[in-house]
Design a protein around this motif. Structure first.
Motif, PDB file in Angstrom:
ATOM      1  N   CYS A   1       1.363   5.102  -6.380  1.00  9.65           N
ATOM      2  CA  CYS A   1       0.340   4.298  -5.703  1.00  9.65           C
ATOM      3  C   CYS A   1      -1.078   4.751  -6.055  1.00  9.65           C
ATOM      4  CB  CYS A   1       0.552   4.341  -4.191  1.00  9.65           C
ATOM      5  SG  CYS A   1      -0.372   3.069  -3.306  1.00  9.65           S
ATOM      6  N   PHE A   2      -1.316   6.053  -6.112  1.00 12.14           N
ATOM      7  CA  PHE A   2      -2.662   6.530  -6.401  1.00 12.14           C
ATOM      8  C   PHE A   2      -3.125   6.069  -7.782  1.00 12.14           C
ATOM      9  CE2 PHE A   2      -1.727   9.741  -3.052  1.00 12.14           C
ATOM     10  CZ  PHE A   2      -2.842   9.524  -2.270  1.00 12.14           C
ATOM     11  N   ARG A   3      -2.230   6.153  -8.743  1.00 12.25           N
ATOM     12  CA  ARG A   3      -2.584   5.717 -10.092  1.00 12.25           C
ATOM     13  C   ARG A   3      -2.837   4.211 -10.111  1.00 12.25           C
ATOM     14  NH1 ARG A   3       0.825   7.254 -15.572  1.00 12.25           N
ATOM     15  NH2 ARG A   3      -0.660   6.377 -17.079  1.00 12.25           N
ATOM     16  N   PHE A   4      -2.021   3.470  -9.380  1.00  8.92           N
ATOM     17  CA  PHE A   4      -2.197   2.024  -9.299  1.00  8.92           C
ATOM     18  C   PHE A   4      -3.559   1.689  -8.687  1.00  8.92           C
ATOM     19  CE2 PHE A   4      -1.585  -1.744  -6.476  1.00  8.92           C
ATOM     20  CZ  PHE A   4      -1.510  -2.714  -7.463  1.00  8.92           C
ATOM     21  N   VAL A   5      -3.898   2.348  -7.580  1.00  8.76           N
ATOM     22  CA  VAL A   5      -5.171   2.085  -6.906  1.00  8.76           C
ATOM     23  C   VAL A   5      -6.345   2.511  -7.782  1.00  8.76           C
ATOM     24  CG1 VAL A   5      -6.607   2.746  -4.925  1.00  8.76           C
ATOM     25  CG2 VAL A   5      -4.195   2.163  -4.593  1.00  8.76           C
ATOM     26  N   ASP A   6      -6.161   3.573  -8.547  1.00 11.62           N
ATOM     27  CA  ASP A   6      -7.232   3.992  -9.455  1.00 11.62           C
ATOM     28  C   ASP A   6      -7.574   2.878 -10.444  1.00 11.62           C
ATOM     29  OD1 ASP A   6      -8.961   6.160 -10.615  1.00 11.62           O
ATOM     30  OD2 ASP A   6      -7.688   5.811 -12.351  1.00 11.62           O
ATOM     31  N   GLY A   7      -6.557   2.183 -10.938  1.00 10.36           N
ATOM     32  CA  GLY A   7      -6.799   1.056 -11.834  1.00 10.36           C
ATOM     33  C   GLY A   7      -7.516  -0.083 -11.132  1.00 10.36           C
ATOM     34  N   LEU A   8      -7.142  -0.333  -9.867  1.00  5.24           N
ATOM     35  CA  LEU A   8      -7.822  -1.374  -9.098  1.00  5.24           C
ATOM     36  C   LEU A   8      -9.294  -1.020  -8.879  1.00  5.24           C
ATOM     37  CD1 LEU A   8      -5.156  -2.134  -6.314  1.00  5.24           C
ATOM     38  CD2 LEU A   8      -5.505  -3.333  -8.478  1.00  5.24           C
TER      39      LEU A   8
ATOM     40  N   ALA B   1      -7.671 -11.423  -1.471  1.00  9.00           N
ATOM     41  CA  ALA B   1      -6.523 -12.322  -1.342  1.00  9.00           C
ATOM     42  C   ALA B   1      -5.354 -11.827  -2.193  1.00  9.00           C
ATOM     43  CB  ALA B   1      -6.926 -13.735  -1.754  1.00  9.00           C
ATOM     44  N   GLY B   2      -5.677 -11.324  -3.395  1.00  8.85           N
ATOM     45  CA  GLY B   2      -4.630 -10.775  -4.254  1.00  8.85           C
ATOM     46  C   GLY B   2      -3.971  -9.556  -3.645  1.00  8.85           C
ATOM     47  N   CYS B   3      -4.749  -8.736  -2.945  1.00  8.90           N
ATOM     48  CA  CYS B   3      -4.180  -7.549  -2.301  1.00  8.90           C
ATOM     49  C   CYS B   3      -3.194  -7.940  -1.204  1.00  8.90           C
ATOM     50  CB  CYS B   3      -5.294  -6.683  -1.719  1.00  8.90           C
ATOM     51  SG  CYS B   3      -6.264  -5.795  -2.958  1.00  8.90           S
ATOM     52  N   TYR B   4      -3.535  -8.979  -0.440  1.00  8.95           N
ATOM     53  CA  TYR B   4      -2.592  -9.450   0.581  1.00  8.95           C
ATOM     54  C   TYR B   4      -1.314  -9.974  -0.066  1.00  8.95           C
ATOM     55  CZ  TYR B   4      -5.546  -9.004   4.725  1.00  8.95           C
ATOM     56  OH  TYR B   4      -6.270  -8.500   5.782  1.00  8.95           O
ATOM     57  N   GLU B   5      -1.458 -10.651  -1.186  1.00  7.80           N
ATOM     58  CA  GLU B   5      -0.290 -11.180  -1.883  1.00  7.80           C
ATOM     59  C   GLU B   5       0.564 -10.058  -2.470  1.00  7.80           C
ATOM     60  OE1 GLU B   5       1.905 -14.628  -2.847  1.00  7.80           O
ATOM     61  OE2 GLU B   5       0.073 -14.393  -1.655  1.00  7.80           O
ATOM     62  N   LYS B   6      -0.090  -8.972  -2.886  1.00 11.74           N
ATOM     63  CA  LYS B   6       0.596  -7.849  -3.534  1.00 11.74           C
ATOM     64  C   LYS B   6       1.220  -6.885  -2.517  1.00 11.74           C
ATOM     65  CE  LYS B   6       1.583  -4.991  -6.978  1.00 11.74           C
ATOM     66  NZ  LYS B   6       2.535  -5.347  -8.055  1.00 11.74           N
ATOM     67  N   ALA B   7       0.789  -6.940  -1.279  1.00 14.76           N
ATOM     68  CA  ALA B   7       1.094  -5.880  -0.312  1.00 14.76           C
ATOM     69  C   ALA B   7       2.580  -5.594  -0.161  1.00 14.76           C
ATOM     70  CB  ALA B   7       0.486  -6.236   1.047  1.00 14.76           C
ATOM     71  N   GLU B   8       3.420  -6.618  -0.227  1.00 18.47           N
ATOM     72  CA  GLU B   8       4.855  -6.398  -0.054  1.00 18.47           C
ATOM     73  C   GLU B   8       5.487  -5.722  -1.263  1.00 18.47           C
ATOM     74  OE1 GLU B   8       6.673 -10.043   1.044  1.00 18.47           O
ATOM     75  OE2 GLU B   8       5.970  -9.947   3.122  1.00 18.47           O
ATOM     76  N   GLU B   9       4.741  -5.601  -2.341  1.00 16.03           N
ATOM     77  CA  GLU B   9       5.270  -4.935  -3.542  1.00 16.03           C
ATOM     78  C   GLU B   9       4.724  -3.516  -3.692  1.00 16.03           C
ATOM     79  OE1 GLU B   9       5.601  -9.005  -6.289  1.00 16.03           O
ATOM     80  OE2 GLU B   9       4.098  -7.482  -6.764  1.00 16.03           O
ATOM     81  N   VAL B  10       4.104  -2.980  -2.627  1.00 13.62           N
ATOM     82  CA  VAL B  10       3.490  -1.654  -2.700  1.00 13.62           C
ATOM     83  C   VAL B  10       4.024  -0.783  -1.570  1.00 13.62           C
ATOM     84  CG1 VAL B  10       1.332  -0.345  -2.670  1.00 13.62           C
ATOM     85  CG2 VAL B  10       1.390  -2.623  -3.707  1.00 13.62           C
ATOM     86  N   ASP B  11       4.518   0.395  -1.917  1.00 16.79           N
ATOM     87  CA  ASP B  11       4.838   1.413  -0.910  1.00 16.79           C
ATOM     88  C   ASP B  11       3.553   2.183  -0.638  1.00 16.79           C
ATOM     89  OD1 ASP B  11       5.593   3.556   0.617  1.00 16.79           O
ATOM     90  OD2 ASP B  11       7.294   4.142  -0.618  1.00 16.79           O
ATOM     91  N   ASP B  12       2.864   1.797   0.425  1.00 16.59           N
ATOM     92  CA  ASP B  12       1.545   2.371   0.702  1.00 16.59           C
ATOM     93  C   ASP B  12       1.617   3.441   1.784  1.00 16.59           C
ATOM     94  OD1 ASP B  12      -1.202   2.633   0.375  1.00 16.59           O
ATOM     95  OD2 ASP B  12      -1.670   1.140   1.914  1.00 16.59           O
ATOM     96  N   SER B  13       2.570   4.355   1.659  1.00 17.34           N
ATOM     97  CA  SER B  13       2.702   5.427   2.645  1.00 17.34           C
ATOM     98  C   SER B  13       1.440   6.280   2.731  1.00 17.34           C
ATOM     99  CB  SER B  13       3.902   6.317   2.298  1.00 17.34           C
ATOM    100  OG  SER B  13       5.098   5.570   2.283  1.00 17.34           O
TER     101      SER B  13
ATOM    102  N   ASP C   1      -1.564   5.144   2.390  1.00 18.20           N
ATOM    103  CA  ASP C   1      -2.631   4.259   2.877  1.00 18.20           C
ATOM    104  C   ASP C   1      -3.770   4.108   1.871  1.00 18.20           C
ATOM    105  OD1 ASP C   1      -3.615   2.495   4.815  1.00 18.20           O
ATOM    106  OD2 ASP C   1      -4.954   3.999   5.657  1.00 18.20           O
ATOM    107  N   SER C   2      -3.569   4.521   0.637  1.00 20.67           N
ATOM    108  CA  SER C   2      -4.632   4.396  -0.357  1.00 20.67           C
ATOM    109  C   SER C   2      -4.874   2.933  -0.718  1.00 20.67           C
ATOM    110  CB  SER C   2      -4.291   5.200  -1.614  1.00 20.67           C
ATOM    111  OG  SER C   2      -3.053   4.791  -2.167  1.00 20.67           O
ATOM    112  N   PHE C   3      -3.816   2.124  -0.732  1.00 21.14           N
ATOM    113  CA  PHE C   3      -3.976   0.709  -1.038  1.00 21.14           C
ATOM    114  C   PHE C   3      -4.728  -0.005   0.092  1.00 21.14           C
ATOM    115  CE2 PHE C   3      -2.040  -3.684  -1.343  1.00 21.14           C
ATOM    116  CZ  PHE C   3      -2.713  -4.048  -2.501  1.00 21.14           C
TER     117      PHE C   3
END
Length: 457
Positions: free
Chosen positions: A30-37, A64-76, A78-80
């Protein structure tokens, strides 16, 4: 799976690529993913000065994209979620740069807060209060206050006149939600009068007293701040457990007394707080009110109090280490049972053992022994290497203290109580004999040996 879509803004393609629709993001990634965002969001942020309307639109699309993506992210972690809130802050900044209507901005935010399936807007008012300009925060407060009034009136209408119903009305979830939002916004704005008026309607808490006291300190009114601090401490005294706010008020009160020229009373108050909870932090707080020439005497008094009675052992150890009291630490170690040492966390125990080794090797040996036993008793095999290091320290310290019999007792105890821990014993044998452990066959060597026994010649 691939999809095709047309974008009116070329940046939207960058946003979509960064969000990687259809790919699940694990907690570890998740951290690496959020870094790209964040890299893409930084590009959007650079548009605010010259193209604020475009930036606002892109921020909203990104959210809006983040809401759409949220179910595909394990955001334990909370970085996302924190990233999504940062997009909202960027959106507000862009809207303000574009001189958009503050009322419309506030209304849109509240709509998002109402339809917040993934909690991106949780406690949003705390994060964005400093982003809003004066007109924006005023509009936001007005609309939240309207919601608070509506919720409060609805609850009142359904509650009737019975006092029990009145209390239930005050605990209405909707009323509390908007009241807490107003508290955060009034605090950020420094609106003391509005904050106090709100507490009179919803009920005063210790946290409220701390907030008001801090606002008064900011205004340069220590006398009124002291009154509110004392009020908060009186409130908290009626609670079964002290709150975090009460702890802060306990530290604030002597500082206010000192500011008002009551140095002796400030010292007396700090001393009373220290006696309740002696640790390194309350010690440092106390010493700020002690005249320099009197500090040695006050130091002795403070340490004596910490060592007197049944105190929380790790806190006392940290205090003695903090004040360089190895002599007193040795006294504490000598009177502390082995069982109690086993209950001390490894970080604190290691510091104590290392500090005592030069002058009190026998006491240090008991600490090292306790930490080794702590691991064995818990059966945590992945920490057996650490346990062996602790026993090596214990052996060396027992030898340094001229206590070979005590070391032999440890050896006998380990073999008697943990003789079936076969993955631990070879290493412990090596500690006892002072030799290197016999090399163990690798995993694959063991597998080959086992396999050969079942394979026909």
């Amino acid at each position: 799976m691939s999809t095709t879509s047309s974008h009116s803004d070329p940046m939207e393609a960058e946003i979509e690529r960064a969000l990687a629709p259809g790919r699940f993001v694990s907690d570890r990634g998740c951290f690496r993913f959020v870094d790209g965002l964040e890299q893409v969001a930084a590009t959007v942020g650079r548009l605010v000065d010259d193209e604020p309307v475009r930036a606002a639109t892109l921020y909203e699309t990104f959210l809006a994209g983040c809401y759409e993506k949220a179910e595909e992210v394990d955001d334990s972690s909370d970085s996302f979620g924190m990233f999504a809130q940062s997009l909202i802050s960027g959106w507000i900044t862009s809207r303000q740069a574009a001189q958009a209507s503050p009322q419309q901005t506030a209304a849109r935010l509240l709509a998002w807060m109402d339809d917040d399936q993934f909690g991106f807007c949780h406690r949003l008012e705390r994060e964005i209060a400093t982003v809003f300009g004066e007109a924006g925060i005023a509009a936001f407060i007005d609309q939240i206050r309207s919601r608070f009034e509506a919720a409060d009136q609805a609850a009142t209408a359904s509650a009737g006149s019975d006092q029990g119903d009145q209390d239930a009305r005050r605990r209405s979830a909707e009323t509390l939600r908007w009241a807490e939002a107003l508290r955060s916004l009034y605090t950020a704005r420094g609106d003391l009068d509005a904050y106090v008026d709100l507490t009179e309607r919803t009920g005063l808490t210790t946290d409220d007293c701390l907030t008001v006291a801090n606002l008064l300190v900011t205004r340069g009114d220590p006398a009124q701040a002291l009154s509110w601090a004392e009020r908060g401490l009186d409130l908290d005294a009626n609670q079964p457990y002290p709150s975090f706010a009460a702890h802060s008020l306990t530290e604030l009160k002597p500082r206010l007394l000192a500011d008002l020229g009551h140095g002796e009373q400030a010292l007396e108050t700090a001393w009373a707080g220290y006696r309740k909870h002696p640790d390194r932090y309350s010690y440092d707080h106390l010493m700020t009110f002690v005249p320099h020439a009197e500090r040695p005497g006050w130091h002795d008094r403070a340490i004596t109090v910490a060592l007197d009675g049944d105190r929380y052992l790790p806190a006392v150890i940290e205090l003695l280490l903090h004040t360089d009291g190895t002599g007193r630490l040795g006294q504490l170690a000598a009177r502390t049972s082995d069982c109690s040492w086993e209950g001390v966390g490894h970080h604190t125990a290691e510091q104590a053992g290392a500090a005592l080794e030069p002058g009190h090797p026998g006491d240090a040996a008991r600490i090292w022994r306790a930490q080794g036993m702590r691991i064995l008793e818990a059966g945590k095999s992945k920490y057996y290497g650490a346990a062996l290091r602790y026993f090596e320290h214990a052996k060396r310290c027992y030898q340094q203290a001229g206590q070979p019999a005590q070391w032999q007792q440890v050896v006998d105890e380990v073999y008697a109580q943990h003789g079936r821990k076969t993955s631990f014993l070879p290493g412990f044998d090596a500690v006892v004999t002072g030799t290197d452990p016999a090399p163990q066959p690798s995993f694959l060597d063991q597998a080959k040996a086992r396999w050969s026994r079942h394979t026909p010649k």
